[in-house]
Design an enzyme around this catalytic site. Structure first.
Site, PDB file in Angstrom:
ATOM      1  N   ARG A  31       0.849  -1.183   0.000  1.00 36.71           N
ATOM      2  CA  ARG A  31       0.000   0.000   0.000  1.00 36.71           C
ATOM      3  C   ARG A  31       0.887   1.236   0.000  1.00 36.71           C
ATOM      4  NH1 ARG A  31      -5.265  -1.214   0.905  1.00 36.71           N
ATOM      5  NH2 ARG A  31      -5.769  -3.185   1.942  1.00 36.71           N
ATOM      6  N   GLY A  61      -7.273  -1.765  -6.127  1.00 36.85           N
ATOM      7  CA  GLY A  61      -8.563  -1.326  -5.610  1.00 36.85           C
ATOM      8  C   GLY A  61      -8.873   0.120  -5.946  1.00 36.85           C
ATOM      9  N   ASP A  62      -9.791   0.718  -5.177  1.00 33.99           N
ATOM     10  CA  ASP A  62     -10.240   2.069  -5.511  1.00 33.99           C
ATOM     11  C   ASP A  62      -9.108   3.083  -5.423  1.00 33.99           C
ATOM     12  OD1 ASP A  62     -10.073   1.815  -2.784  1.00 33.99           O
ATOM     13  OD2 ASP A  62     -12.012   2.717  -2.353  1.00 33.99           O
ATOM     14  N   ASP A 109     -14.512  -6.583  -1.662  1.00 36.96           N
ATOM     15  CA  ASP A 109     -15.756  -6.019  -1.129  1.00 36.96           C
ATOM     16  C   ASP A 109     -16.844  -5.845  -2.178  1.00 36.96           C
ATOM     17  OD1 ASP A 109     -14.234  -5.858   1.105  1.00 36.96           O
ATOM     18  OD2 ASP A 109     -14.135  -3.676   1.184  1.00 36.96           O
TER      19      ASP A 109
END
Length: 463
Positions: A169, A194-195, A225
């Site tokens: 990350r 991801g987003d 998710d």
């Protein structure tokens, strides 16, 4: 002649249609040469009429209409996206391609499958031989040497959980990343994340456009998710729901085997409760499902404690499923906790599962001091994230990868491939980075959940 019926008179007009503009390299590089698609001569394909996708092939985003309100519906343009698939002509000569593939953010079932299928698709469909894997997420572009990928190396990756390329990350430094892409001569960049990673892909795309570089960028959204908007679902989601069943089943056994047993399962879902919802519907052992899209409260009439006490009296046990983002507004936290962010810039959530476990025990010992209560808390988060994709998700990952390749080869850039109403389309990555797929608690699906669990709506009543 008989008069036409009302049903026969209902004619739905889909005109006009608003086609979302799909960025293309020729938007700022007008003199790029085109090439015949190598699939035309690929021994595994026999292109025929309708094989190649044309610019007029589109996918409608909205396919459900109220015929009685068709006049009102036709007053607003129907939203449409370009259909995904191979084009008759491409903008990249295969021998000149240097493709980079990177995985960013948290783990998700299917990440290795997407990487594998990107490599095999580029290699077998288009004859690309220079394919590179970027290690450790975005920071790997400028801090590590890439690894060269080939079909033999990635052959078994779809059977492995996690990401062989490794991930991290944070580490997003726009100038360093684009400088590294330019320095190493990459002209195709595939970003799996991801987003937050998709927001990064938007910035990379804009910087490449600003520099007028002949580099195509595509994002393949990864989130267990299932909170990515516009597309039907995210890859890995079905595997996650399947794995969540095992945790719910274990919680059910534990609860049934104890006096006043409560099985508490926390599932992934920071801003949306799709995993919790689908797992609840699939399991049928769940007594209450708590998701971020709905508020709940503990004490008083209509609250969670009252409901669970009733279930314990009736059945002797209860199973409670909670998404990780549920109840964050009612968990006590200090000022430092309110400001805390992770490396991706997301707010750090407190553990709603541990908090609920503690609150349940405190409530029972206070109101029922002479009665037994057992709370078994199960958090299968890392088990779910780390498993390989199941058969359905593996197939889905293949279709996503091949769709991405076809789009990039045709010169499209700044887009995301994904299914819309079951058909694969190309969506501008800017739209995907902004859109959210939240559970609609006003539709039939949430009503179905409540009918399965018979849980309250947690709306406070005023006496």
């Amino acid at each position: 002649m008989a008069e036409p019926t009302t049903e026969e008179m209902m004619i739905l007009s889909l005109s006009p249609v608003k086609l979302h503009k799909l960025p293309h390299l020729t938007d700022y590089l007008s003199q790029l040469p085109t090439h015949t698609n190598p699939l035309q001569h690929n021994p595994f394909y026999h292109p025929s009429d309708g094989f190649y996708i044309t610019p007029s092939d589109v996918i409608l985003r909205q396919i459900v209409y109220d015929l009685a309100a068709s006049d009102a519906a036709s007053a607003h343009p129907a939203s449409a996206y370009h259909r995904a698939g191979p084009r008759r002509h491409i903008l990249f000569e295969p021998s000149s391609i240097r493709a980079a593939i990177v995985t960013c953010g948290g783990l998700c079932p299917g990440m290795n499958t997407v990487v594998r299928e990107l490599v095999l698709g580029l290699w077998d469909l288009y004859g690309v031989r220079q394919i590179f894997g970027i290690k450790a997420g975005y920071r790997g572009f400028y801090s590590m040497d890439p690894i060269q990928l080939n079909p033999k190396l990635v052959n078994h990756w779809h059977k492995i959980g996690g990401t062989v390329l490794e991930t991290s990350r944070g580490g997003f430094h726009l100038q360093k990343i684009v400088d590294a892409i330019q320095h190493r001569g990459y002209n195709q960049v595939y970003i799996i994340g991801g987003d937050g990673s998709m927001r990064g892909a938007v910035e990379i795309f804009h910087e490449i456009c600003r520099r007028k570089l002949n580099i195509a960028v595509t994002g393949i959204p990864k989130t267990v998710d299932n909170d990515v908007g516009i597309i039907d679902r995210s890859f890995g989601f079905q595997t996650a729901v399947e794995m969540a069943q095992q945790a719910i089943s274990a919680a059910h056994v534990e609860a049934e085997s104890a006096v006043n047993g409560i099985g508490l399962v926390k599932l992934m879902g920071r801003s949306t409760g799709h995993i919790a919802l689908y797992a609840t519907l699939s399991s049928r052992d769940v007594d209450c499902c708590l998701i971020p899209e709905t508020e709940f409260y503990l004490e008083g009439k209509g609250g969670l404690f009252e409901f669970l006490e009733q279930r314990l009296r009736e059945n002797g046990h209860a199973v409670l499923v909670v998404a990780e983002g549920a109840g964050q507004d009612i968990i006590p936290r200090n000022e430092a906790q309110k400001q805390e962010r992770d490396e991706s810039g997301n707010p750090v959530f407190l553990d709603v599962g541990q908090w609920l476990k503690s609150e349940l025990k405190n409530w029972w010992s206070r109101d029922h001091p002479n009665e037994l209560l057992t709370v078994k808390y199960i958090d299968p988060t890392y088990m779910i994230r780390a498993v390989p994709a199941n058969a359905t998700d593996n197939l889905y990952c293949t279709l996503l990868a091949h769709s991405a390749i076809h789009g990039v080869m045709a010169g499209y850039t700044g887009f995301v491939p994904g299914p819309i109403n079951g058909n694969y389309a190309y969506i501008p990555v800017e739209e995907v980075a902004k859109a959210k797929n939240e559970v609609n608690t006003r539709d039939h699906q949430w009503a179905w959940v409540r009918s399965v669990t018979n849980q309250p709506d947690f709306m406070r009543t005023i006496d």
